[in-house]
Design a protein around this motif. Sequence first.
Motif, PDB file in Angstrom:
ATOM      1  N   ASN A 180     -18.729  13.941  12.815  1.00 26.78           N
ATOM      2  CA  ASN A 180     -19.900  13.163  13.232  1.00 26.78           C
ATOM      3  C   ASN A 180     -19.976  11.765  12.624  1.00 26.78           C
ATOM      4  O   ASN A 180     -20.750  10.933  13.085  1.00 26.78           O
ATOM      5  N   PHE A 181     -19.198  11.528  11.569  1.00 30.19           N
ATOM      6  CA  PHE A 181     -19.173  10.220  10.905  1.00 30.19           C
ATOM      7  C   PHE A 181     -20.570   9.754  10.500  1.00 30.19           C
ATOM      8  O   PHE A 181     -20.933   8.588  10.672  1.00 30.19           O
ATOM      9  N   VAL A 190     -22.440  -4.188   3.090  1.00 35.30           N
ATOM     10  CA  VAL A 190     -22.000  -4.600   4.420  1.00 35.30           C
ATOM     11  C   VAL A 190     -22.268  -3.441   5.375  1.00 35.30           C
ATOM     12  O   VAL A 190     -21.813  -2.322   5.140  1.00 35.30           O
ATOM     13  N   VAL A 191     -23.024  -3.707   6.423  1.00 40.65           N
ATOM     14  CA  VAL A 191     -23.352  -2.680   7.414  1.00 40.65           C
ATOM     15  C   VAL A 191     -22.793  -3.111   8.758  1.00 40.65           C
ATOM     16  O   VAL A 191     -23.275  -4.064   9.362  1.00 40.65           O
ATOM     17  N   ASN A 192     -21.756  -2.416   9.199  1.00 37.08           N
ATOM     18  CA  ASN A 192     -21.124  -2.695  10.492  1.00 37.08           C
ATOM     19  C   ASN A 192     -21.691  -1.696  11.507  1.00 37.08           C
ATOM     20  O   ASN A 192     -21.387  -0.509  11.452  1.00 37.08           O
ATOM     21  N   ASN A 193     -22.516  -2.179  12.400  1.00 32.88           N
ATOM     22  CA  ASN A 193     -23.224  -1.297  13.336  1.00 32.88           C
ATOM     23  C   ASN A 193     -23.396  -2.007  14.673  1.00 32.88           C
ATOM     24  O   ASN A 193     -23.985  -3.087  14.704  1.00 32.88           O
ATOM     25  N   PRO A 194     -22.848  -1.410  15.758  1.00 34.01           N
ATOM     26  CA  PRO A 194     -21.992  -0.237  15.875  1.00 34.01           C
ATOM     27  C   PRO A 194     -20.710  -0.390  15.050  1.00 34.01           C
ATOM     28  O   PRO A 194     -20.233  -1.485  14.822  1.00 34.01           O
ATOM     29  N   SER A 245     -28.208   5.885  13.070  1.00 32.90           N
ATOM     30  CA  SER A 245     -29.541   6.316  13.491  1.00 32.90           C
ATOM     31  C   SER A 245     -30.625   5.584  12.705  1.00 32.90           C
ATOM     32  O   SER A 245     -30.365   4.936  11.680  1.00 32.90           O
ATOM     33  N   GLU A 246     -31.836   5.721  13.170  1.00 31.62           N
ATOM     34  CA  GLU A 246     -32.971   5.126  12.472  1.00 31.62           C
ATOM     35  C   GLU A 246     -33.091   5.695  11.061  1.00 31.62           C
ATOM     36  O   GLU A 246     -33.423   4.972  10.116  1.00 31.62           O
ATOM     37  N   THR A 247     -32.806   6.985  10.896  1.00 35.50           N
ATOM     38  CA  THR A 247     -32.869   7.616   9.574  1.00 35.50           C
ATOM     39  C   THR A 247     -31.840   7.014   8.635  1.00 35.50           C
ATOM     40  O   THR A 247     -32.137   6.717   7.461  1.00 35.50           O
ATOM     41  N   GLU A 248     -30.608   6.835   9.118  1.00 33.29           N
ATOM     42  CA  GLU A 248     -29.549   6.261   8.282  1.00 33.29           C
ATOM     43  C   GLU A 248     -29.872   4.819   7.902  1.00 33.29           C
ATOM     44  O   GLU A 248     -29.725   4.410   6.744  1.00 33.29           O
ATOM     45  N   HIS A 299     -29.026   0.789  19.801  1.00 33.72           N
ATOM     46  CA  HIS A 299     -28.633   0.030  18.620  1.00 33.72           C
ATOM     47  C   HIS A 299     -29.886  -0.603  18.011  1.00 33.72           C
ATOM     48  O   HIS A 299     -30.563  -1.405  18.654  1.00 33.72           O
ATOM     49  N   GLN A 300     -30.191  -0.218  16.776  1.00 34.18           N
ATOM     50  CA  GLN A 300     -31.337  -0.783  16.066  1.00 34.18           C
ATOM     51  C   GLN A 300     -30.849  -1.785  15.032  1.00 34.18           C
ATOM     52  O   GLN A 300     -29.814  -1.581  14.402  1.00 34.18           O
TER      53      GLN A 300
END
Length: 297
Positions: free
Chosen positions: A98-99, A118-122, A131-134, A164-165
Amino acid sequence: AARSMEEGGHDQYPPSPGIPQLRRALADRYGPLLGRDLDPDTEITVTCGCTEALAASFLGLIDPGDEVVVIEPYYDAYPADAAMAGATPRYVSLRPPNFELDRDELRAAFGPRTRAIVVNNPHNPTGRVFSETELGAIAELCVESDAIVFCDEVYEEMTFDHAHQRLATFEGMWERTLTLSSLGKTFSLTGWKLGWGIGPAELTSGLRSAHQFLTFTTPTPVQHGAVAAMSAQVSFYEDMRASYRRKRDLLASGLESVGFDPHIPQGTYFLMAGHPDAGNDREFCRWLVAKAGVVTI
């Protein structure tokens, strides 16, 4: 882009932060996405792709001895940027199938010397859309640790049935977040090397101070071309997502039919697949070259 040179003579140095028309177009596009009125003069900087935006962010805002949290697997520029800035990476792993981001591991990576994450999203290369929780867990730790965030969102429009948030919209996060993206992925113009960084004036100032001496500016004609791209209708993005979804499903079904275990990505144009040989990854890749003539990364 071509017309800007042929008819407008736009082939000289533009302002270092980007031509005003493009910064205004970016403010108009991203203001609603980030839930605020953006100041194109102090909160938006045009760079030579997102890779340069990342390097300028590290060099302008990270000091030697700082620690930077990096989510792995990762785009290879992140640890290189940390090394150039004299910082130490602290890694948090995403694991199949699930990564998902482990909250406890994330908290353990934050320490007294943590300056940024560093947050690479997607996410490249797992295809995960956090997710919103993460994202909420990241925001909570950043506020608690007074850390800043470099959000690499170059695949922002490539999502499949997962919203994508933007981390910059979470409570307490605008003032500590640089949102970075580019023209290359969304518009299939990777060779144009045109990106941008969006954030509060204090962080933008740091990014610009390094950008000034890395590339000084971004080629003038492509900036004029980018102004046109920013006017794309909603249907453009919808058609692009539908096209990539078809390609994703075709690739996944083909890999599965010959014995791979594909993990269907929620976003990006990457697809992770478990290989049918239980042995070492590198041995399998060498076997694949020799037997099938297929070279893998």
